[in-house]
Design a protein around this motif. Structure first.
Motif, PDB file in Angstrom:
ATOM      1  N   LEU A   1       0.751  -1.075  -0.023  1.00 22.73           N
ATOM      2  CA  LEU A   1       0.087   0.114   0.173  1.00 22.73           C
ATOM      3  C   LEU A   1       0.981   1.167   0.063  1.00 22.73           C
ATOM      4  O   LEU A   1       0.584   2.227  -0.617  1.00 22.73           O
ATOM      5  CB  LEU A   1      -0.918   0.101   1.043  1.00 22.73           C
ATOM      6  CG  LEU A   1      -2.039  -1.206   1.036  1.00 22.73           C
ATOM      7  CD1 LEU A   1      -3.010  -0.927   2.360  1.00 22.73           C
ATOM      8  CD2 LEU A   1      -2.820  -1.228  -0.184  1.00 22.73           C
ATOM      9  N   ASN A   2       1.994   1.300   0.659  1.00 22.99           N
ATOM     10  CA  ASN A   2       2.935   2.439   0.795  1.00 22.99           C
ATOM     11  C   ASN A   2       3.218   2.754  -0.948  1.00 22.99           C
ATOM     12  O   ASN A   2       3.521   3.649  -1.288  1.00 22.99           O
ATOM     13  CB  ASN A   2       4.089   2.112   1.498  1.00 22.99           C
ATOM     14  CG  ASN A   2       3.775   2.203   2.952  1.00 22.99           C
ATOM     15  OD1 ASN A   2       2.435   2.424   3.291  1.00 22.99           O
ATOM     16  ND2 ASN A   2       4.682   2.108   3.975  1.00 22.99           N
ATOM     17  N   LEU A   3       3.691   1.525  -1.416  1.00 25.12           N
ATOM     18  CA  LEU A   3       4.172   1.455  -2.858  1.00 25.12           C
ATOM     19  C   LEU A   3       3.162   1.833  -3.890  1.00 25.12           C
ATOM     20  O   LEU A   3       3.578   3.087  -4.660  1.00 25.12           O
ATOM     21  CB  LEU A   3       4.559   0.044  -3.400  1.00 25.12           C
ATOM     22  CG  LEU A   3       5.017  -0.073  -4.928  1.00 25.12           C
ATOM     23  CD1 LEU A   3       6.432   0.685  -5.021  1.00 25.12           C
ATOM     24  CD2 LEU A   3       5.328  -1.542  -5.154  1.00 25.12           C
ATOM     25  N   ILE A   4       1.954   1.655  -3.752  1.00 30.18           N
ATOM     26  CA  ILE A   4       0.753   2.163  -4.364  1.00 30.18           C
ATOM     27  C   ILE A   4       0.646   3.686  -4.140  1.00 30.18           C
ATOM     28  O   ILE A   4       0.404   4.257  -5.216  1.00 30.18           O
ATOM     29  CB  ILE A   4      -0.483   1.297  -4.318  1.00 30.18           C
ATOM     30  CG1 ILE A   4      -0.374  -0.005  -4.683  1.00 30.18           C
ATOM     31  CG2 ILE A   4      -1.691   2.027  -5.040  1.00 30.18           C
ATOM     32  CD1 ILE A   4      -1.370  -0.972  -4.295  1.00 30.18           C
ATOM     33  N   TYR A   5       0.706   3.954  -3.056  1.00 31.62           N
ATOM     34  CA  TYR A   5       0.397   5.553  -2.611  1.00 31.62           C
ATOM     35  C   TYR A   5       1.674   6.158  -3.077  1.00 31.62           C
ATOM     36  O   TYR A   5       1.329   7.286  -3.696  1.00 31.62           O
ATOM     37  CB  TYR A   5       0.320   5.745  -1.161  1.00 31.62           C
ATOM     38  CG  TYR A   5       0.499   7.246  -0.483  1.00 31.62           C
ATOM     39  CD1 TYR A   5      -0.560   7.974  -0.667  1.00 31.62           C
ATOM     40  CD2 TYR A   5       1.720   7.638  -0.170  1.00 31.62           C
ATOM     41  CE1 TYR A   5      -0.560   9.251  -0.268  1.00 31.62           C
ATOM     42  CE2 TYR A   5       1.626   8.838   0.160  1.00 31.62           C
ATOM     43  CZ  TYR A   5       0.535   9.629  -0.006  1.00 31.62           C
ATOM     44  OH  TYR A   5       0.658  11.045   0.503  1.00 31.62           O
ATOM     45  N   GLU A   6       2.735   5.779  -3.181  1.00 34.77           N
ATOM     46  CA  GLU A   6       4.133   6.592  -3.624  1.00 34.77           C
ATOM     47  C   GLU A   6       3.864   6.885  -5.182  1.00 34.77           C
ATOM     48  O   GLU A   6       4.009   7.853  -5.801  1.00 34.77           O
ATOM     49  CB  GLU A   6       5.392   5.966  -3.236  1.00 34.77           C
ATOM     50  CG  GLU A   6       6.311   6.883  -3.738  1.00 34.77           C
ATOM     51  CD  GLU A   6       7.681   6.350  -3.189  1.00 34.77           C
ATOM     52  OE1 GLU A   6       8.825   6.527  -3.840  1.00 34.77           O
ATOM     53  OE2 GLU A   6       7.880   5.558  -2.175  1.00 34.77           O
ATOM     54  N   ALA A   7       3.621   5.577  -5.825  1.00 32.09           N
ATOM     55  CA  ALA A   7       3.332   5.479  -7.308  1.00 32.09           C
ATOM     56  C   ALA A   7       2.088   6.336  -7.864  1.00 32.09           C
ATOM     57  O   ALA A   7       2.334   7.260  -8.796  1.00 32.09           O
ATOM     58  CB  ALA A   7       3.415   4.058  -7.762  1.00 32.09           C
ATOM     59  N   ALA A   8       1.073   6.586  -7.189  1.00 32.60           N
ATOM     60  CA  ALA A   8      -0.091   7.507  -7.394  1.00 32.60           C
ATOM     61  C   ALA A   8       0.259   8.891  -7.161  1.00 32.60           C
ATOM     62  O   ALA A   8      -0.106   9.622  -8.014  1.00 32.60           O
ATOM     63  CB  ALA A   8      -1.208   6.799  -6.569  1.00 32.60           C
ATOM     64  N   THR A   9       1.149   9.014  -6.143  1.00 32.33           N
ATOM     65  CA  THR A   9       1.511  10.428  -6.001  1.00 32.33           C
ATOM     66  C   THR A   9       2.359  10.974  -6.948  1.00 32.33           C
ATOM     67  O   THR A   9       2.159  12.089  -7.795  1.00 32.33           O
ATOM     68  CB  THR A   9       2.240  10.579  -4.676  1.00 32.33           C
ATOM     69  OG1 THR A   9       1.294  10.070  -3.459  1.00 32.33           O
ATOM     70  CG2 THR A   9       2.562  12.224  -4.370  1.00 32.33           C
ATOM     71  N   VAL A  10       3.328  10.023  -7.392  1.00 33.12           N
ATOM     72  CA  VAL A  10       4.049  10.500  -8.598  1.00 33.12           C
ATOM     73  C   VAL A  10       3.595  10.665  -9.957  1.00 33.12           C
ATOM     74  O   VAL A  10       3.547  11.735 -10.786  1.00 33.12           O
ATOM     75  CB  VAL A  10       5.554   9.257  -8.729  1.00 33.12           C
ATOM     76  CG1 VAL A  10       6.160   9.526 -10.066  1.00 33.12           C
ATOM     77  CG2 VAL A  10       6.230   9.378  -7.720  1.00 33.12           C
ATOM     78  N   HIS A  11       2.441   9.691 -10.306  1.00 37.44           N
ATOM     79  CA  HIS A  11       1.666   9.982 -11.342  1.00 37.44           C
ATOM     80  C   HIS A  11       1.123  11.211 -11.394  1.00 37.44           C
ATOM     81  O   HIS A  11       0.981  11.683 -12.622  1.00 37.44           O
ATOM     82  CB  HIS A  11       0.586   8.631 -11.298  1.00 37.44           C
ATOM     83  CG  HIS A  11      -0.238   8.604 -12.627  1.00 37.44           C
ATOM     84  ND1 HIS A  11       0.299   8.254 -13.396  1.00 37.44           N
ATOM     85  CD2 HIS A  11      -1.521   8.596 -12.600  1.00 37.44           C
ATOM     86  CE1 HIS A  11      -0.760   8.259 -14.768  1.00 37.44           C
ATOM     87  NE2 HIS A  11      -1.841   8.452 -13.967  1.00 37.44           N
ATOM     88  N   ARG A  12       0.379  11.510 -10.371  1.00 36.82           N
ATOM     89  CA  ARG A  12      -0.329  12.844 -10.317  1.00 36.82           C
ATOM     90  C   ARG A  12       0.618  13.854 -10.413  1.00 36.82           C
ATOM     91  O   ARG A  12       0.006  15.151 -10.874  1.00 36.82           O
ATOM     92  CB  ARG A  12      -1.010  13.105  -9.087  1.00 36.82           C
ATOM     93  CG  ARG A  12      -2.232  12.005  -9.099  1.00 36.82           C
ATOM     94  CD  ARG A  12      -2.913  11.744  -7.876  1.00 36.82           C
ATOM     95  NE  ARG A  12      -4.210  11.020  -7.733  1.00 36.82           N
ATOM     96  CZ  ARG A  12      -4.202   9.784  -8.059  1.00 36.82           C
ATOM     97  NH1 ARG A  12      -3.001   9.061  -8.614  1.00 36.82           N
ATOM     98  NH2 ARG A  12      -5.355   9.316  -8.186  1.00 36.82           N
ATOM     99  N   MET A  13       1.878  13.948 -10.119  1.00 34.24           N
ATOM    100  CA  MET A  13       2.800  15.066 -10.461  1.00 34.24           C
ATOM    101  C   MET A  13       3.083  15.334 -11.986  1.00 34.24           C
ATOM    102  O   MET A  13       3.395  16.279 -12.533  1.00 34.24           O
ATOM    103  CB  MET A  13       4.073  14.611  -9.816  1.00 34.24           C
ATOM    104  CG  MET A  13       4.160  14.735  -8.258  1.00 34.24           C
ATOM    105  SD  MET A  13       5.434  14.393  -7.528  1.00 34.24           S
ATOM    106  CE  MET A  13       6.556  15.731  -7.844  1.00 34.24           C
TER     107      MET A  13
END
Length: 330
Positions: free
Chosen positions: A31-43
């Motif tokens: 879940l930490n990995l998905i959260y980080e990837a989702a945040t990068v994606h939105r940038m």
């Protein structure tokens, strides 16, 4: 913006990833990995847009290669019918319908080992030129290319060329013996020299290790220019091929691959490709949350020669998830 483990993501690209760094990202708590990837994606991307691409097999079967996963290899006994190069008008009809169904990219695949300078290649150049004139991004995957052939495709209007690494360099000869990993890199270099964008990714579920997956991502992310498109495929187990009895790829393995690719290649389009037919809508949603922002869809409900969801099914899924088709930028 501070994320897990106090890693600060800035809007910059790196081309010096080590395998140890990528391994640490891949192995983060899910879940930490998905959260980080989702945040990068939105940038880097609009999180509510998914590029719809249509992939058409313009020449099917009879390939002399021995790719262990591929039902189009002539040496394997599958039920795939050999089909000669399609007529120009037929291909253009497919492209028009794809565009009407919301696709902004049209991809053409020919089961060739390599491009040859003959009438068939001339016909492909005609197809590229005509589809480019329709306002679609045009992509081809035709096997190995020379520098001159890549230049001719670019001059005809080709936007992208697909040439997947498939797997790691170390595992490559366990899957394919009729060409070398370096041949893949050479073609990609020829595409770059011609000024086209690169589409290159791989397949998981071939019997490879996690280390092989990491190594493949390391090769892609350390290219002088990241591929503009990275397809992540789950093995489609084709009856009659050497890999037909391998187990189905776990969804969380797909999610980890997509999320890791998103973090280390943030500007890239990450394509959720083969294997969607065996995924529930909820599983595909996790892949989008992890940073996938493209799918292949089509009227014939096939991805080359394997089953794939159809347009109406995909549009209903996007609607359920609050996503919309990406519009081609001029």
């Amino acid at each position: 913006m501070l994320l897990d483990e106090n890693i600060e993501h800035k809007k910059e690209l790196r081309h010096d990833w080590s395998r140890q760094e990528i391994t640490a990202i891949y192995n983060k708590p899910l879940l930490n990995l998905i959260y980080e990837a989702a945040t990068v994606h939105r940038m880097w991307h609009k999180a509510d847009e998914i590029q719809l691409s249509t992939l058409l097999s313009i020449k099917t079967g009879g390939c002399p290669e021995d790719c262990s996963y591929c039902g189009q290899a002539a040496r394997y006994h599958t039920d795939i019918q050999v089909q000669a190069l399609l007529p120009l008008d037929t291909v253009l009809d497919h492209a028009r319908r794809a565009q009407a169904n919301g696709a902004s990219r049209f991809c053409m695949a020919a089961a060739w080992r390599e491009v040859r300078d003959n009438r068939d290649f001339d016909r492909v150049l005609e197809m590229v030129s005509a589809i480019n004139a329709m306002g679609l991004e045009v992509c081809c995957t035709l096997g190995m290319l020379t520098e001159d052939q890549a230049k001719r495709l670019q001059e005809a209007g080709l936007f992208a060329y697909n040439h997947n690494l498939d797997t790691s360099e170390a595992y490559y000869d366990k899957i394919i013996s009729t060409r070398k990993f370096d041949n893949r890199l050479h073609t990609i270099n020829n595409v770059r020299k011609a000024g086209m964008t690169v589409c290159s990714g791989g397949i998981i579920g071939l019997g490879e290790t996690v280390e092989d997956r990491i190594a493949m991502l390391c090769t892609l992310s350390n290219m002088p220019q990241h591929p503009e498109s990275v397809p992540i495929n789950a093995l489609a187990r084709v009856e009659g091929t050497p890999l037909e009895n391998l187990p189905k790829v776990r969804i969380w393995d797909m999610v980890r691959m997509i999320a890791t690719a998103r973090i280390i290649m943030p500007s890239t389009m990450i394509r959720l490709s083969a294997g969607r037919m065996e995924m529930e809508e909820e599983e595909q949603a996790w892949c989008f949350m992890a940073g996938a922002n493209s799918i292949f869809t089509g009227e014939k409900e096939t991805l080359l020669v394997t089953p794939n969801p159809g347009v109406s099914e995909d549009m209903a899924m996007l609607d359920n998830l609050g996503l919309k088709p990406m519009v081609k930028k001029d």
